[in-house]
Design a protein around this motif. Structure first.
Motif, short mmCIF file in Angstrom:
data_model
loop_
_atom_site.label_atom_id
_atom_site.label_comp_id
_atom_site.label_asym_id
_atom_site.label_seq_id
_atom_site.Cartn_x
_atom_site.Cartn_y
_atom_site.Cartn_z
N ILE A 71 0.86 -1.17 0.00
CA ILE A 71 0.00 0.00 0.00
C ILE A 71 0.91 1.23 0.00
O ILE A 71 1.79 1.35 0.86
CB ILE A 71 -0.92 0.05 1.24
N ASN A 72 0.70 2.13 -0.95
CA ASN A 72 1.55 3.31 -1.09
C ASN A 72 0.74 4.57 -0.86
O ASN A 72 -0.36 4.72 -1.37
CB ASN A 72 2.16 3.33 -2.50
N LEU A 73 1.30 5.48 -0.07
CA LEU A 73 0.65 6.75 0.22
C LEU A 73 1.18 7.83 -0.70
O LEU A 73 2.39 8.08 -0.75
CB LEU A 73 0.88 7.15 1.68
N ASN A 74 0.28 8.49 -1.41
CA ASN A 74 0.65 9.54 -2.37
C ASN A 74 0.91 10.85 -1.64
O ASN A 74 0.00 11.46 -1.08
CB ASN A 74 -0.49 9.71 -3.40
N CYS A 75 2.17 11.29 -1.68
CA CYS A 75 2.54 12.61 -1.16
C CYS A 75 3.25 13.39 -2.26
O CYS A 75 4.16 14.19 -1.99
CB CYS A 75 3.46 12.47 0.05
N ALA A 114 -0.24 9.23 9.73
CA ALA A 114 -1.01 8.41 8.78
C ALA A 114 -0.27 7.11 8.49
O ALA A 114 -0.89 6.03 8.44
CB ALA A 114 -1.24 9.19 7.50
N PHE A 115 1.05 7.20 8.32
CA PHE A 115 1.81 6.00 8.04
C PHE A 115 1.66 4.99 9.17
O PHE A 115 1.43 3.80 8.93
CB PHE A 115 3.29 6.32 7.82
N ARG A 116 1.82 5.46 10.42
CA ARG A 116 1.72 4.55 11.56
C ARG A 116 0.38 3.82 11.58
O ARG A 116 0.31 2.61 11.82
CB ARG A 116 1.89 5.33 12.87
N MET A 117 -0.68 4.57 11.33
CA MET A 117 -2.00 3.97 11.39
C MET A 117 -2.22 3.00 10.23
O MET A 117 -2.81 1.93 10.40
CB MET A 117 -3.07 5.06 11.42
N MET A 118 -1.72 3.37 9.05
CA MET A 118 -1.86 2.48 7.90
C MET A 118 -1.08 1.19 8.12
O MET A 118 -1.60 0.09 7.91
CB MET A 118 -1.38 3.19 6.63
N GLN A 119 0.18 1.32 8.54
CA GLN A 119 0.98 0.12 8.73
C GLN A 119 0.44 -0.74 9.87
O GLN A 119 0.50 -1.98 9.81
CB GLN A 119 2.43 0.49 9.00
N GLY A 120 -0.13 -0.09 10.88
CA GLY A 120 -0.72 -0.84 11.97
C GLY A 120 -1.98 -1.60 11.59
O GLY A 120 -2.40 -2.53 12.29
N ALA A 121 -2.58 -1.21 10.45
CA ALA A 121 -3.85 -1.81 10.03
C ALA A 121 -3.66 -3.01 9.10
O ALA A 121 -4.61 -3.75 8.86
CB ALA A 121 -4.72 -0.76 9.34
N VAL A 122 -2.45 -3.18 8.56
CA VAL A 122 -2.24 -4.21 7.54
C VAL A 122 -0.96 -4.99 7.79
O VAL A 122 -0.06 -4.53 8.50
CB VAL A 122 -2.19 -3.60 6.11
N GLU A 123 -0.88 -6.16 7.17
CA GLU A 123 0.32 -6.99 7.27
C GLU A 123 1.29 -6.73 6.13
O GLU A 123 2.48 -7.05 6.23
CB GLU A 123 -0.06 -8.48 7.29
N VAL A 124 0.80 -6.17 5.02
CA VAL A 124 1.66 -5.91 3.87
C VAL A 124 2.43 -4.61 4.09
O VAL A 124 2.03 -3.78 4.93
CB VAL A 124 0.84 -5.83 2.56
N PRO A 125 3.53 -4.38 3.36
CA PRO A 125 4.30 -3.16 3.54
C PRO A 125 3.51 -1.91 3.13
O PRO A 125 2.74 -1.94 2.16
CB PRO A 125 5.51 -3.34 2.62
N VAL A 126 3.72 -0.83 3.85
CA VAL A 126 3.20 0.48 3.49
C VAL A 126 4.40 1.34 3.11
O VAL A 126 5.42 1.35 3.82
CB VAL A 126 2.42 1.14 4.64
N THR A 127 4.30 2.05 2.00
CA THR A 127 5.38 2.90 1.50
C THR A 127 4.84 4.29 1.23
O THR A 127 3.62 4.52 1.25
CB THR A 127 6.00 2.31 0.22
N VAL A 128 5.75 5.21 0.95
CA VAL A 128 5.36 6.60 0.67
C VAL A 128 6.04 7.05 -0.61
O VAL A 128 7.23 6.78 -0.83
CB VAL A 128 5.77 7.53 1.83
#
Length: 334
Positions: free
Chosen positions: A93-97, A123-137
């Motif tokens: 999951i990637n966050l658009n900045c 936002a990153f902390r909450m996103m990563q805490g919600a999923v098992e897959v990597p979160v990137t920006v």
């Protein structure tokens, strides 16, 4: 959370591009490369969470590895959207900045988030805490009057502090006022050196570079210079064979999926037949294939046959075969 598998795929990735990297485009790009990491168009968190537009998450297993890019600014909503994306099967999951469009700015997300690194970190902390897959920006080097050499380290520092392990940096500023989204892709000067400096400053952060990259030789150069990955945008879309057709061999030392662009075109026919059988139209797929023969004999005829005929209600694989015959004839005559 470790994301080494995603990072390996991201040695070369295709950028999320609005109106371009839809599921048909991604399937075509996967025919060309088995290894490159593919991204969706940006999907907004409000559309998923408030609008219930879960159809925006539709994709096929054959597209993998494929990542979902989200846009938004509300950490709770982004976490909910990330959870939906992970449940739909995306590997990242990637966050658009980084997007500078007026529509994105009006929603207080995209590149404007570069002004609020604390919010992005939350936002990153909450996103990563919600999923098992990597979160990137994915971000820019800065916006407007910011001095990137000063503000980008702070932005990355806050992300690293929040646990972020991978960032994609578009090596241009975004001017939120005065430049159109198209101009923001071309006019602000590229600062590749600053991205290299960030890698030296944050050696444990996986950093991919994006912006103005036109060839696999450039890609190889960035990797050899110590960056972890390269994201290619318009060049991969307009000249897909040049970027993706040989990427498996050049970047990963792997056997290419298709030996020639002609073979790639033929490999798309079963997918096209299935799409038409499901009520789809030919142009929805072939519009992403127009650049397949860019720079080769017959490229103009290929584009013309598909552009002029694919919108017809009865258009089908026969039109693709006709376009391919024009390319083969032009190649023989060259």
């Amino acid at each position: 959370m470790p994301n080494l598998a995603a990072a390996a795929a991201a040695r070369l990735s295709v950028a999320p591009m609005m109106d371009w990297t839809d599921r048909h485009c991604r399937f075509f790009h996967r025919v060309l490369s088995r290894n490159a990491l593919l991204y969706t168009e940006m999907v907004t968190a409000p559309a998923l969470v408030r609008g219930g537009a879960l159809h925006l998450l539709e994709h096929s297993a054959e597209e993998h590895p494929v990542a979902l890019q989200l846009g938004g600014s509300d950490p709770t909503e982004l976490a909910q959207a990330a959870r939906l994306g992970a449940a739909a099967g995306y590997c990242e999951i990637n966050l658009n900045c980084g997007c500078p469009s007026d529509r994105v700015q009006s929603g207080t997300f995209g590149a404007v988030l570069m002004r609020d690194p604390a919010l992005v970190a939350r936002a990153f902390r909450m996103m990563q805490g919600a999923v098992e897959v990597p979160v990137t920006v994915k971000c820019r080097i800065g916006v407007d009057e910011q001095i990137p050499a000063e503000t980008l380290p702070e932005f990355l520092s806050q992300l690293v502090g929040a646990g972020c392990e991978r960032v994609i940096i578009h090596a241009r500023k975004a001017w939120l006022k005065g430049l159109s989204p198209k101009e923001n892709r071309d006019i602000p000067p590229l600062d590749y050196a600053l991205v290299h400096e960030m890698k030296a400053l944050f050696p444990n952060l996986i950093i991919d570079i994006n912006g103005g990259i036109e060839t696999l030789d450039q890609t190889r150069g960035f990797l050899d210079a110590g960056l972890d990955g390269v994201m290619v945008g318009r060049a991969a879309y307009h000249r897909p064979w040049d970027i993706l057709g040989t990427a498996d061999a050049v970047i990963w030392g792997d056997t290419p999926r298709c030996a020639t662009p002609e073979a790639a075109a033929i490999a798309m026919i079963p997918y096209i037949e299935a799409h038409l059988a499901g009520g789809g139209r030919l142009h929805q797929v072939t519009r992403h294939m127009l650049g397949l023969f860019a720079g080769r004999p017959g490229a103009r005829l290929w584009r013309r046959v598909l552009s002029e005929g694919a919108n017809r209600p009865d258009a089908g694989p026969a039109l693709l075969e006709e376009a391919l015959e024009t390319v083969q004839a032009a190649s023989r005559a060259a």
